[in-house]
Design a protein around this motif. Structure first.
Motif, PDB file in Angstrom:
ATOM      1  N   ASP A  76       1.366  -0.640  -0.178  1.00 40.91           N
ATOM      2  CA  ASP A  76      -0.423   0.091   0.432  1.00 40.91           C
ATOM      3  C   ASP A  76       1.178   1.195   0.106  1.00 40.91           C
ATOM      4  OD1 ASP A  76      -2.712  -1.121  -0.251  1.00 40.91           O
ATOM      5  OD2 ASP A  76      -2.325  -1.342   2.326  1.00 40.91           O
ATOM      6  N   ALA A  77       1.869   1.255   0.634  1.00 37.91           N
ATOM      7  CA  ALA A  77       2.773   2.169   1.280  1.00 37.91           C
ATOM      8  C   ALA A  77       4.081   2.128  -0.370  1.00 37.91           C
ATOM      9  CB  ALA A  77       4.002   2.068   1.989  1.00 37.91           C
ATOM     10  N   LEU A  78       3.831   1.722  -1.161  1.00 38.54           N
ATOM     11  CA  LEU A  78       4.423   1.421  -2.538  1.00 38.54           C
ATOM     12  C   LEU A  78       3.890   2.150  -3.544  1.00 38.54           C
ATOM     13  CD1 LEU A  78       6.843  -1.460  -2.536  1.00 38.54           C
ATOM     14  CD2 LEU A  78       7.621   0.555  -2.803  1.00 38.54           C
ATOM     15  N   VAL A  79       2.678   1.378  -3.965  1.00 32.43           N
ATOM     16  CA  VAL A  79       1.736   1.497  -4.271  1.00 32.43           C
ATOM     17  C   VAL A  79       0.107   3.485  -4.615  1.00 32.43           C
ATOM     18  CG1 VAL A  79      -0.974   1.100  -5.729  1.00 32.43           C
ATOM     19  CG2 VAL A  79       1.291  -0.626  -5.168  1.00 32.43           C
ATOM     20  N   GLY A  80      -0.044   3.271  -3.372  1.00 33.66           N
ATOM     21  CA  GLY A  80      -0.296   4.621  -2.667  1.00 33.66           C
ATOM     22  C   GLY A  80      -0.020   5.843  -1.939  1.00 33.66           C
ATOM     23  N   ARG A  81       1.683   5.336  -1.549  1.00 31.72           N
ATOM     24  CA  ARG A  81       2.034   6.309  -0.385  1.00 31.72           C
ATOM     25  C   ARG A  81       0.936   6.005   0.921  1.00 31.72           C
ATOM     26  NH1 ARG A  81       5.018   5.513  -3.879  1.00 31.72           N
ATOM     27  NH2 ARG A  81       6.717   6.552  -4.666  1.00 31.72           N
ATOM     28  N   ARG A  82       0.551   5.531   1.076  1.00 30.90           N
ATOM     29  CA  ARG A  82      -0.586   5.196   2.450  1.00 30.90           C
ATOM     30  C   ARG A  82       0.024   4.196   3.086  1.00 30.90           C
ATOM     31  NH1 ARG A  82      -3.766   3.624  -1.406  1.00 30.90           N
ATOM     32  NH2 ARG A  82      -3.106   1.312  -1.985  1.00 30.90           N
ATOM     33  N   GLY A  83      -0.324   4.996   4.662  1.00 32.55           N
ATOM     34  CA  GLY A  83       0.170   4.180   5.794  1.00 32.55           C
ATOM     35  C   GLY A  83       1.811   5.260   6.487  1.00 32.55           C
ATOM     36  N   SER A  84       2.131   4.428   7.628  1.00 35.14           N
ATOM     37  CA  SER A  84       3.623   5.117   8.377  1.00 35.14           C
ATOM     38  C   SER A  84       4.710   4.871   7.217  1.00 35.14           C
ATOM     39  CB  SER A  84       4.032   4.559   9.116  1.00 35.14           C
ATOM     40  OG  SER A  84       5.542   4.803   9.755  1.00 35.14           O
ATOM     41  N   CYS A  85       4.614   3.919   6.838  1.00 29.01           N
ATOM     42  CA  CYS A  85       5.939   3.236   5.329  1.00 29.01           C
ATOM     43  C   CYS A  85       5.589   4.684   4.202  1.00 29.01           C
ATOM     44  CB  CYS A  85       5.999   2.124   5.009  1.00 29.01           C
ATOM     45  SG  CYS A  85       6.539   1.343   6.513  1.00 29.01           S
ATOM     46  N   GLY A  86       4.585   4.620   3.581  1.00 32.23           N
ATOM     47  CA  GLY A  86       3.318   4.932   2.454  1.00 32.23           C
ATOM     48  C   GLY A  86       4.470   6.537   2.343  1.00 32.23           C
ATOM     49  N   GLU A  87       3.747   7.485   4.108  1.00 32.68           N
ATOM     50  CA  GLU A  87       3.885   9.244   4.022  1.00 32.68           C
ATOM     51  C   GLU A  87       5.971   9.634   4.630  1.00 32.68           C
ATOM     52  OE1 GLU A  87       4.547  11.304   8.768  1.00 32.68           O
ATOM     53  OE2 GLU A  87       3.066   9.907   8.824  1.00 32.68           O
ATOM     54  N   LEU A  88       6.026   8.277   5.242  1.00 37.15           N
ATOM     55  CA  LEU A  88       7.376   8.664   5.070  1.00 37.15           C
ATOM     56  C   LEU A  88       8.628   8.785   4.030  1.00 37.15           C
ATOM     57  CD1 LEU A  88       9.039   7.311   8.841  1.00 37.15           C
ATOM     58  CD2 LEU A  88       8.487   9.624   7.962  1.00 37.15           C
ATOM     59  N   LEU A  89       8.298   7.515   2.949  1.00 38.71           N
ATOM     60  CA  LEU A  89       8.626   7.558   1.772  1.00 38.71           C
ATOM     61  C   LEU A  89       8.218   8.916   1.320  1.00 38.71           C
ATOM     62  CD1 LEU A  89       9.488   6.893  -1.048  1.00 38.71           C
ATOM     63  CD2 LEU A  89       7.291   5.467  -1.332  1.00 38.71           C
ATOM     64  N   GLN A  90       6.443   9.737   0.982  1.00 38.48           N
ATOM     65  CA  GLN A  90       6.394  11.204   0.722  1.00 38.48           C
ATOM     66  C   GLN A  90       7.601  11.871   1.302  1.00 38.48           C
ATOM     67  OE1 GLN A  90       2.872  11.403   0.925  1.00 38.48           O
ATOM     68  NE2 GLN A  90       1.966  11.619  -1.580  1.00 38.48           N
ATOM     69  N   GLN A  91       7.888  11.982   2.223  1.00 39.14           N
ATOM     70  CA  GLN A  91       8.536  12.506   3.081  1.00 39.14           C
ATOM     71  C   GLN A  91       9.939  12.920   2.575  1.00 39.14           C
ATOM     72  OE1 GLN A  91       7.697  15.231   6.363  1.00 39.14           O
ATOM     73  NE2 GLN A  91       6.051  15.012   5.074  1.00 39.14           N
ATOM     74  N   VAL A  92      10.625  11.797   2.308  1.00 42.77           N
ATOM     75  CA  VAL A  92      11.954  11.679   1.194  1.00 42.77           C
ATOM     76  C   VAL A  92      11.620  12.329   0.395  1.00 42.77           C
ATOM     77  CG1 VAL A  92      12.897  10.252   0.698  1.00 42.77           C
ATOM     78  CG2 VAL A  92      12.832  10.154   2.629  1.00 42.77           C
ATOM     79  N   GLU A  93      10.638  11.876  -0.812  1.00 45.19           N
ATOM     80  CA  GLU A  93      11.127  12.608  -1.715  1.00 45.19           C
ATOM     81  C   GLU A  93      10.638  13.840  -2.479  1.00 45.19           C
ATOM     82  OE1 GLU A  93       7.782   8.586  -3.995  1.00 45.19           O
ATOM     83  OE2 GLU A  93       7.543   9.963  -3.282  1.00 45.19           O
ATOM     84  N   HIS A  94      10.269  14.519  -1.068  1.00 45.77           N
ATOM     85  CA  HIS A  94       9.928  16.487  -1.486  1.00 45.77           C
ATOM     86  C   HIS A  94      11.559  16.707  -0.810  1.00 45.77           C
ATOM     87  CE1 HIS A  94       5.825  16.850  -1.262  1.00 45.77           C
ATOM     88  NE2 HIS A  94       5.332  16.609   0.127  1.00 45.77           N
ATOM     89  N   TYR A  95      12.062  15.841   0.005  1.00 44.66           N
ATOM     90  CA  TYR A  95      13.190  16.046   1.066  1.00 44.66           C
ATOM     91  C   TYR A  95      14.559  16.740  -0.798  1.00 44.66           C
ATOM     92  CZ  TYR A  95      17.573  17.492   3.127  1.00 44.66           C
ATOM     93  OH  TYR A  95      18.415  18.822   3.622  1.00 44.66           O
ATOM     94  N   GLU A  96      14.472  15.719  -1.408  1.00 43.99           N
ATOM     95  CA  GLU A  96      15.000  14.976  -2.294  1.00 43.99           C
ATOM     96  C   GLU A  96      15.036  16.037  -3.647  1.00 43.99           C
ATOM     97  OE1 GLU A  96      14.975  10.465  -3.415  1.00 43.99           O
ATOM     98  OE2 GLU A  96      12.592  10.422  -4.954  1.00 43.99           O
ATOM     99  N   ARG A  97      13.873  16.070  -3.528  1.00 42.92           N
ATOM    100  CA  ARG A  97      13.738  17.159  -4.610  1.00 42.92           C
ATOM    101  C   ARG A  97      13.566  18.829  -4.218  1.00 42.92           C
ATOM    102  NH1 ARG A  97       9.524  15.975  -9.055  1.00 42.92           N
ATOM    103  NH2 ARG A  97       9.485  13.472  -9.652  1.00 42.92           N
TER     104      ARG A  97
END
Length: 415
Positions: A358-379
């Motif tokens: 769910d995190a990988l497909v829809g950026r959901r849950g704790s893992c998805g939320e932190l992945l989104q934070q990382v994507e914001h940072y690297e951009r």
């Protein structure tokens, strides 16, 4: 063994700036420079560098480093500079071979500004011009001074660029295609003869319908499946690994490398599991799952490693459960690009828990939320970062992840 988030925050120097880096590629998709995405505590581009020897040292030590051919190299960084930074004559003593000063399109191009830019070029600085608008005559004097011209292909429109390149031929410029977002755009810019490329085109998969995971990746997936079983033992995992002796040898080479700092050599996978635990071996199985063949650039693997470690550290700093799962999600977030498969098709063949899928497909849950934070940072979208953590924590975690990824790339290249 990997350090924990709290150890890293205690050991590393905290800077009052946020920095990320974006690769600049050649035609063959090798990284030759990085653009520095930089904000100080007041939201400025470069003012935070003026009196900050510490920031400059970190910048040169970590942000410009890359692993190439089994060795560490330092690449130049493009540094965006404001009018006031240039005109106040207080540009710090930046090593000329390490920086390209990037002039912004909204600069007020006065005779004084032109004289200053010309003076910097005569001192040996390499200069780039961003945000070029061919309709604005103010840029003309700068085209005879700067070395690199960035063209925003989204703003200018790909169809309008060939005629523009004809006009620019009279200037001795290295042309950089900026905002290249897809592989198709990359190919078109390649045909037009650009020397350099920036953008997120490497992050977009070119999905091949019905493609299956093959080769030693199948053994790696079998290993992951076994590791997810509660009844798995060191011996049952080793039996699967022995189906590919070369892979087992490579995993042991990496585990025995400097990345782990072990006191004695590990001679078998079951020995490694008993000493390090299944989670650590799972980490290395994941790393080999993401290691690229020669058809994909090293930068893709490097970015996957940085993302994985960055997600894990943020999870530790925030006290989230299962930091290893955050690592796996960050690491696998570009596996679709690596294998040229749609993420949904890929995940149907990869044994992962549903919350991680769910995190990988829809950026959901704790893992998805932190992945989104990382994507914001690297951009460089620093304003999108959560307020759960102080900003310096993000920079330290990112910097550590860059260094960690470099160590791992070296170990994997030598395995």
């Amino acid at each position: 063994m990997a350090s924990t988030g709290s150890q890293i925050m205690a050991d590393e120097q905290q800077l009052q700036v946020l920095m990320a880096r974006q690769p600049i590629y050649t035609k063959s998709q090798d990284v030759v420079a990085f653009e520095l995405l930089f904000r100080d505590t007041d939201g400025n581009f470069v003012e935070g560098l003026k009196d900050e020897d510490a920031t400059l040292g970190v910048l040169l030590g970590t942000y410009s480093s890359i692993t190439k051919g089994g060795a560490v190299q330092s690449l130049p960084c493009f540094l965006k500079v404001t009018d006031s930074f240039l005109l106040n004559n207080d540009v710090p003593e930046l090593p000329k071979q390490n920086f390209v000063l990037e002039i912004l399109g909204h600069s007020d191009v006065t005779p004084e500004f032109i004289a200053r830019v010309k003076g910097l070029a005569q001192q040996g600085y390499r200069l780039a011009l961003a945000d070029y608008d061919p309709r604005d005559p103010k840029f003309e004097p700068l085209l005879n001074i700067v070395h690199v011209l960035k063209l925003d292909i989204q703003l200018l429109g790909l169809d309008n660029i060939p005629a523009l390149l004809q006009r620019l031929r009279t200037y001795q410029l290295e042309l950089l295609a900026d905002k290249v977002e897809t592989q198709e755009e990359f190919r078109r810019c390649l045909e037009m003869g650009f020397a350099l490329y920036m953008g997120y085109f490497l992050s977009k998969p070119e999905a091949v319908k019905g493609k299956k995971i093959t080769g030693n990746k199948v053994v790696l997936l079998e290993l992951l499946t076994e590791m997810q079983r509660p009844s798995a033992t060191a011996q049952s995992i080793e039996q699967i690994a022995l189906h590919d002796p070369a892979l087992t040898y490579r995993i042991l080479r990496v585990v025995n490398s400097a990345a782990f700092n072990l006191k004695r050599e590990i001679s078998s996978l079951s020995h490694a599991i008993s000493l390090l635990g299944i989670d650590q071996i799972k980490r290395w199985v994941m790393l080999f799952l993401t290691s690229t063949d020669k058809t994909k650039p090293d930068e893709l693997t490097r970015n996957m490693l940085v993302r994985g470690r960055f997600c894990e550290l943020l999870a530790e700093m925030l006290g989230r459960n299962e930091p290893i799962n955050h690592f796996i999600v960050g690491l696998l977030s570009q596996l679709d690009v690596l294998l040229d498969m749609e993420m949904e098709d890929l995940l149907s063949q990869v044994p992962l828990q549903q919350d991680m899928k769910d995190a990988l497909v829809g950026r959901r849950g704790s893992c998805g939320e932190l992945l989104q934070q990382v994507e914001h940072y690297e951009r460089g979208e620093f304003e999108q970062l959560s307020r759960e953590l102080d900003k310096p924590f993000y920079e330290v975690a990112y910097r550590h992840s860059l260094n960690w990824a470099q160590q791992v790339m070296l170990a994997m290249q030598q395995a």
